[in-house]
Design a protein around this motif. Structure first.
Motif, PDB file in Angstrom:
ATOM      1  N   VAL A  92      85.985  43.775  10.779  1.00  0.00           N
ATOM      2  CA  VAL A  92      85.287  44.892  11.648  1.00  0.00           C
ATOM      3  C   VAL A  92      84.841  45.969  10.879  1.00  0.00           C
ATOM      4  CG1 VAL A  92      85.277  46.366  13.477  1.00  0.00           C
ATOM      5  CG2 VAL A  92      87.009  44.385  13.368  1.00  0.00           C
ATOM      6  N   ASP A  93      85.256  46.247   9.717  1.00  0.00           N
ATOM      7  CA  ASP A  93      84.767  47.562   8.893  1.00  0.00           C
ATOM      8  C   ASP A  93      85.183  47.338   7.585  1.00  0.00           C
ATOM      9  OD1 ASP A  93      83.467  49.728   7.963  1.00  0.00           O
ATOM     10  OD2 ASP A  93      84.876  51.110   9.373  1.00  0.00           O
ATOM     11  N   ILE A  94      84.505  47.398   6.558  1.00  0.00           N
ATOM     12  CA  ILE A  94      84.991  47.431   5.138  1.00  0.00           C
ATOM     13  C   ILE A  94      84.273  48.522   4.344  1.00  0.00           C
ATOM     14  CG2 ILE A  94      85.007  44.826   5.042  1.00  0.00           C
ATOM     15  CD1 ILE A  94      82.504  44.935   3.508  1.00  0.00           C
ATOM     16  N   THR A  95      85.065  48.889   3.165  1.00  0.00           N
ATOM     17  CA  THR A  95      84.409  50.183   2.404  1.00  0.00           C
ATOM     18  C   THR A  95      83.758  49.323   1.485  1.00  0.00           C
ATOM     19  OG1 THR A  95      86.402  49.500   0.997  1.00  0.00           O
ATOM     20  CG2 THR A  95      86.514  51.441   2.667  1.00  0.00           C
ATOM     21  N   VAL A  96      82.511  50.016   1.048  1.00  0.00           N
ATOM     22  CA  VAL A  96      81.461  49.451   0.174  1.00  0.00           C
ATOM     23  C   VAL A  96      81.276  50.187  -1.144  1.00  0.00           C
ATOM     24  CG1 VAL A  96      79.052  48.693   0.246  1.00  0.00           C
ATOM     25  CG2 VAL A  96      80.632  48.167   2.091  1.00  0.00           C
ATOM     26  N   PRO A  97      81.098  49.687  -2.227  1.00  0.00           N
ATOM     27  CA  PRO A  97      80.657  50.441  -3.043  1.00  0.00           C
ATOM     28  C   PRO A  97      79.295  50.986  -3.187  1.00  0.00           C
ATOM     29  CG  PRO A  97      80.701  48.161  -4.044  1.00  0.00           C
ATOM     30  CD  PRO A  97      81.342  48.382  -2.527  1.00  0.00           C
ATOM     31  N   PRO A  98      79.044  51.990  -4.035  1.00  0.00           N
ATOM     32  CA  PRO A  98      77.495  52.480  -4.017  1.00  0.00           C
ATOM     33  C   PRO A  98      76.642  51.416  -4.532  1.00  0.00           C
ATOM     34  CG  PRO A  98      78.954  54.217  -5.281  1.00  0.00           C
ATOM     35  CD  PRO A  98      79.794  52.851  -4.942  1.00  0.00           C
TER      36      PRO A  98
END
Length: 325
Positions: A289-295
């Motif tokens: 549903v939601d993930i953290t993402v690098p720049p």
């Protein structure tokens, strides 16, 4: 030394541990790192929609931030969501009268929060496999040594995971040598238990307050406090906490379900039992549903990047807090 029967299944390098030395209350406020995530991106690859349920609405699984704080004997993690964390009510969930608050007794029930941690930052060192049912891999440069799975039923999840690993190991051994005897079974069970004690932690010391959920991970698991120089892959999925038996595969009708560690999947259209917005005849769309993402990357771009022709899953990438300031 890992037994021959475990070599392929144990590429997962999965394990479970129970917290031992933990403080009765949080001892301090020393922030190790903070990972922020945009609001309003709880839609997976862009098309995912919440189930047709009153207790799951937009924002409920929208991760806003993950904070790590140094505490005595370990690390306190604090996940903040866009809306209040849904608390389990005292309502029956099956025909024998089991209530939701009994089944999910840690104060939450709608989501899983996975954290895959690359502690050595050495490319291709560690595992690139995610927990069952996530339909994702980890980028080789972010291969993980430790994983944390915050889930409503940690003890049941641990039991299920061990059973999945043992089944894979026995299947591999049966294919290679034609049989699995009692000594092989004992060796497999011992090897799984050993590997399972080192690599994945299911928190059982958990506090829920408003939009926040805090959980403790002992230093005996991480090898010390969490570090801002490690890589962190963070993924939120819907929790499937009720056991339901699919009789069709047992009767030889249809194909067996893929291994799934308590994750609510994605289906075409709308449903009460799953997230909607799935693609027809698509076995690879991730239920994240939601993930953290690098720049430099986007959630939509990452979660759409899989290949049905080759069977390639999406590839998740780590955020390194020390490099993201």
């Amino acid at each position: 030394m890992m037994t021959r029967a475990l070599r392929v299944p144990m590429v997962w390098l999965l394990a479970v541990s129970a917290s031992a030395l933990v403080p009765a209350v949080w001892a301090g406020e020393q922030v190790i790192f903070r990972i922020s995530d945009p609001r309003g991106d709880d839609y997976g690859s862009g098309s995912l929609v919440y189930p047709l349920r009153d207790d799951m609405r937009d924002g409920d699984l929208d991760l806003v931030s993950l904070v790590a704080r140094a505490q005595k004997n370990g690390t306190e993690f604090e996940a903040t969501f866009a809306r209040f964390v849904q608390r389990p009510a005292r309502r029956p969930v099956d025909s024998v009268g089991t209530t939701l608050d009994t089944l999910a007794r840690f104060g939450f029930y709608t989501f899983n929060l996975d954290i895959y941690i690359d502690t050595d930052r050495a490319p291709n060192s560690g595992s690139t496999i995610t927990l069952p049912g996530r339909r994702a891999t980890i980028a080789p440069q972010d291969a993980w040594e430790k994983a944390i799975c915050l889930t409503p039923r940690p003890f049941d999840a641990r039991t299920q995971l061990k059973a999945m690993l043992e089944k894979d190991a026995k299947k591999e051994l049966r294919q290679s040598q034609g049989r699995v005897d009692s000594s092989d079974r004992k060796s497999i069970e011992t090897g799984v238990a050993r590997d399972v004690a080192e690599s994945v932690f299911f928190p059982t010391l958990v506090w829920v307050s408003g939009t926040k959920i805090n959980f403790f991970v002992p230093e005996s698991f991480l090898g010390g406090p969490a570090s801002p120089r490690w890589g962190y892959v963070v993924a939120v999925s819907g929790a499937k906490i009720e056991e339901k038996v699919d009789l069709e595969p047992a009767l030889g009708v249809g194909k067996p379900d893929e291994p799934n560690l308590m994750v609510m999947q994605v289906v075409p259209g709308r449903s009460k039992e799953a997230f909607g917005g799935g693609q027809e005849d698509d076995d690879l769309q991730p239920p994240l549903v939601d993930i953290t993402v690098p720049p430099g990357m986007t959630q939509e771009g990452i979660l759409k990047d899989y290949d049905l022709r080759t069977g390639r899953f999406v590839e998740l990438h780590a955020v390194v807090p020390a490099e993201s300031k």
